[in-house]
Design a protein around this motif. Sequence first.
Motif, mmCIF file in Angstrom:
data_model
loop_
_atom_site.group_PDB
_atom_site.id
_atom_site.type_symbol
_atom_site.label_atom_id
_atom_site.label_comp_id
_atom_site.label_asym_id
_atom_site.label_seq_id
_atom_site.Cartn_x
_atom_site.Cartn_y
_atom_site.Cartn_z
ATOM 1 N N PHE A 134 46.625 43.778 40.780
ATOM 2 C CA PHE A 134 45.910 42.950 41.753
ATOM 3 C C PHE A 134 45.069 43.858 42.641
ATOM 4 C CE2 PHE A 134 45.629 40.284 45.616
ATOM 5 C CZ PHE A 134 45.183 39.104 45.052
ATOM 6 N N ALA A 135 43.751 43.823 42.467
ATOM 7 C CA ALA A 135 42.842 44.711 43.203
ATOM 8 C C ALA A 135 42.552 44.150 44.593
ATOM 9 C CB ALA A 135 41.543 44.891 42.427
ATOM 10 N N ILE A 136 42.629 45.014 45.600
ATOM 11 C CA ILE A 136 42.437 44.568 46.984
ATOM 12 C C ILE A 136 41.423 45.418 47.739
ATOM 13 C CG2 ILE A 136 44.733 43.550 47.219
ATOM 14 C CD1 ILE A 136 45.583 46.197 48.564
ATOM 15 N N GLU A 137 40.826 46.397 47.077
ATOM 16 C CA GLU A 137 39.902 47.283 47.796
ATOM 17 C C GLU A 137 38.665 46.534 48.276
ATOM 18 O OE1 GLU A 137 37.495 51.515 47.191
ATOM 19 O OE2 GLU A 137 38.560 50.607 45.510
ATOM 20 N N ARG A 138 38.144 45.628 47.460
ATOM 21 C CA ARG A 138 36.905 44.931 47.819
ATOM 22 C C ARG A 138 37.084 44.102 49.083
ATOM 23 N NH1 ARG A 138 33.355 41.670 43.472
ATOM 24 N NH2 ARG A 138 32.673 43.812 43.078
ATOM 25 N N THR A 182 57.786 48.186 52.172
ATOM 26 C CA THR A 182 56.972 49.321 51.737
ATOM 27 C C THR A 182 55.567 48.827 51.409
ATOM 28 O OG1 THR A 182 58.881 50.488 50.812
ATOM 29 C CG2 THR A 182 56.699 51.164 50.051
ATOM 30 N N ILE A 183 54.579 49.346 52.125
ATOM 31 C CA ILE A 183 53.176 49.074 51.808
ATOM 32 C C ILE A 183 52.765 50.065 50.723
ATOM 33 C CG2 ILE A 183 50.821 48.984 52.695
ATOM 34 C CD1 ILE A 183 51.968 48.361 55.440
ATOM 35 N N TYR A 184 52.497 49.558 49.528
ATOM 36 C CA TYR A 184 52.237 50.466 48.421
ATOM 37 C C TYR A 184 50.751 50.621 48.084
ATOM 38 C CZ TYR A 184 52.478 46.171 45.509
ATOM 39 O OH TYR A 184 52.301 44.923 44.966
ATOM 40 N N GLU A 185 49.895 49.890 48.788
ATOM 41 C CA GLU A 185 48.456 50.144 48.710
ATOM 42 C C GLU A 185 47.796 49.496 49.910
ATOM 43 O OE1 GLU A 185 44.562 49.800 45.743
ATOM 44 O OE2 GLU A 185 46.450 48.853 45.168
ATOM 45 N N ARG A 202 39.211 44.738 51.411
ATOM 46 C CA ARG A 202 39.792 45.614 52.446
ATOM 47 C C ARG A 202 41.163 45.101 52.882
ATOM 48 N NH1 ARG A 202 34.319 45.180 53.741
ATOM 49 N NH2 ARG A 202 33.160 47.159 53.629
ATOM 50 N N GLY A 203 42.010 44.852 51.909
ATOM 51 C CA GLY A 203 43.337 44.326 52.189
ATOM 52 C C GLY A 203 44.428 45.346 51.955
ATOM 53 N N ALA A 204 45.644 44.848 51.862
ATOM 54 C CA ALA A 204 46.807 45.698 51.618
ATOM 55 C C ALA A 204 47.873 44.875 50.919
ATOM 56 C CB ALA A 204 47.350 46.281 52.925
ATOM 57 N N LYS A 205 48.767 45.574 50.193
ATOM 58 C CA LYS A 205 49.877 44.938 49.484
ATOM 59 C C LYS A 205 51.177 45.619 49.902
ATOM 60 C CE LYS A 205 48.234 45.969 45.423
ATOM 61 N NZ LYS A 205 48.065 46.063 43.949
ATOM 62 N N ALA A 206 52.223 44.827 50.029
ATOM 63 C CA ALA A 206 53.524 45.379 50.404
ATOM 64 C C ALA A 206 54.620 44.653 49.638
ATOM 65 C CB ALA A 206 53.758 45.251 51.912
ATOM 66 N N LEU A 207 55.714 45.357 49.448
ATOM 67 C CA LEU A 207 56.924 44.786 48.856
ATOM 68 C C LEU A 207 57.971 44.695 49.956
ATOM 69 C CD1 LEU A 207 58.496 43.845 46.321
ATOM 70 C CD2 LEU A 207 59.153 46.236 45.988
ATOM 71 N N GLY A 236 42.634 50.790 43.409
ATOM 72 C CA GLY A 236 41.277 50.660 43.924
ATOM 73 C C GLY A 236 40.660 49.326 43.581
ATOM 74 N N ASN A 237 39.435 49.370 43.055
ATOM 75 C CA ASN A 237 38.725 48.141 42.705
ATOM 76 C C ASN A 237 38.709 47.950 41.188
ATOM 77 O OD1 ASN A 237 37.324 45.808 43.428
ATOM 78 N ND2 ASN A 237 35.333 46.788 43.103
ATOM 79 N N SER A 238 39.868 48.194 40.560
ATOM 80 C CA SER A 238 39.983 48.093 39.100
ATOM 81 C C SER A 238 41.056 47.075 38.740
ATOM 82 C CB SER A 238 40.327 49.457 38.491
ATOM 83 O OG SER A 238 39.360 50.425 38.834
ATOM 84 N N PRO A 239 40.705 45.798 38.632
ATOM 85 C CA PRO A 239 41.706 44.783 38.292
ATOM 86 C C PRO A 239 42.368 45.081 36.939
ATOM 87 C CG PRO A 239 39.666 43.764 39.036
ATOM 88 C CD PRO A 239 39.373 45.204 38.852
ATOM 89 N N ASN A 240 43.669 44.781 36.882
ATOM 90 C CA ASN A 240 44.462 44.945 35.653
ATOM 91 C C ASN A 240 44.500 46.399 35.162
ATOM 92 O OD1 ASN A 240 44.738 42.142 35.721
ATOM 93 N ND2 ASN A 240 42.989 41.837 34.370
ATOM 94 N N LYS A 241 44.326 47.340 36.078
ATOM 95 C CA LYS A 241 44.210 48.743 35.678
ATOM 96 C C LYS A 241 45.458 49.229 34.953
ATOM 97 C CE LYS A 241 43.439 53.397 37.520
ATOM 98 N NZ LYS A 241 43.149 54.203 38.730
ATOM 99 N N MET A 242 46.639 48.978 35.521
ATOM 100 C CA MET A 242 47.862 49.498 34.913
ATOM 101 C C MET A 242 48.208 48.763 33.630
ATOM 102 S SD MET A 242 50.420 50.567 38.003
ATOM 103 C CE MET A 242 50.022 51.940 39.094
ATOM 104 N N TYR A 243 47.884 47.468 33.566
ATOM 105 C CA TYR A 243 48.157 46.713 32.339
ATOM 106 C C TYR A 243 47.298 47.228 31.192
ATOM 107 C CZ TYR A 243 48.395 42.803 29.080
ATOM 108 O OH TYR A 243 48.565 42.034 27.952
ATOM 109 N N LEU A 244 46.032 47.499 31.485
ATOM 110 C CA LEU A 244 45.119 47.996 30.456
ATOM 111 C C LEU A 244 45.403 49.452 30.089
ATOM 112 C CD1 LEU A 244 41.803 46.381 31.748
ATOM 113 C CD2 LEU A 244 43.272 45.573 29.891
#
Length: 429
Positions: free
Chosen positions: A363-367, A102-105, A369-374, A122-130
Amino acid sequence: MTSTEAATTVEADTANSHMNPLRRPTDVALTQQRMKTWQPLLSPRWVIAAYFIIANLWFRAEMNSVHRLLSLNKHLLVTTLTFHPIGIVIRRKSDDLIELKTIYESHLENGPSADMVGCEIGNSPNKMYLNNQETCSIVMKVPEGKGDMDPPIMVHYELFNFYQNYRKYYKSFDQSQLLGSMTQDSVSAQSCEPLNQIGDAKINPCGLIANTLFNDVITLESIVGPDGVTINAPMVESGIAWESDKDWKFRQPEGFNSQQCTSCDACDCNEVNQDGVRVWSCNAPYVDEDGNCFRYFYPQDNTTQYLYETYPMVVSPLDGVLNEHFIVWMRTAALPHFRKLYGYIQEPIPAGSTLTFRVMANFAIERNRGAKALVVSNTYRFGGKNSLLGNLFMISGCVAAFFGFFFAVKEMISPRKIADEKYLRFKEE
């Protein structure tokens, strides 16, 4: 010393070396270079037969010229376990594996889009933790057509368009610092720039690799079988790093100390020694998953930002650089599209089961232009699902078959005159 005298001295030394039994090689075949060797004569028939063996072909030959060429009887059967059948077996084993992905972002310009919504930061590191450590949910279902998933079942995170192989990146670390040293030379400091210091605080560990750690927190919430019953199969996050890395490449800082308290109430981080110096550097006790309380000491804590302070959602102060997620990350990938092991499940998962993961995306990946998957998959002897290895074996077998037929036809149509081997004489003892 004249040239004549020098030459005389050299001759004397040479004579003495032959007279000295300690410098004389032992009289055995290995040291005297008398080892027996096999020296095959690569005649056309041997080369053609080798190609056919590699290709694993059933070759039927009835022409007298081919019989004479290969010195075989009426039928030629070359059926050995070589490239072509090995490739077929590997490809079938790979195709039989079950892989849930599953690609989740995703922010790829030319690539797959996200399979779901709700995990974007998006481009907000640690967004969910904060944001009060919020999480998103990823649901996967095991298909029913391929049977159960047998352990070990690997859980990977997959990154797209992240260049750990960039030279400036993979050279950016201080090995002595990772081994616990609190001092740093100028060369190591330069290699860690621009992430060697923040203001007046030194970063430990420094460098680009350590300070771009993948810090999404992935938790297996539940596994529900096809009958609706919850399966007790936790995800294990220990034992995911190489033992050699854990034993030889990483140490806590020199002077680090920790102590488990008898109770959380008795865990006082402000304790001082007889000189009035604080014994522990912690501001509050650390509480682990089992509810045990610990106090700890890091040297130069007032002027150093340690790994557990940079990534508190992933690394505990007790583990520091010995955290296995960190060790896995520090072994850089060779390609910009890669997977790294996050954990594994040691129990079988029946077909039709539903897996639910909770992800705290940080883990921000927008800058970039990447993607994350599980990715969740089972394995076989050659690793995870990958058809490339089997295809390479089959292609090699086909190439060998082509050259075998080509040389056989060439030898039948226009044979090369070969000298008689019986006139060959090898050096005798």
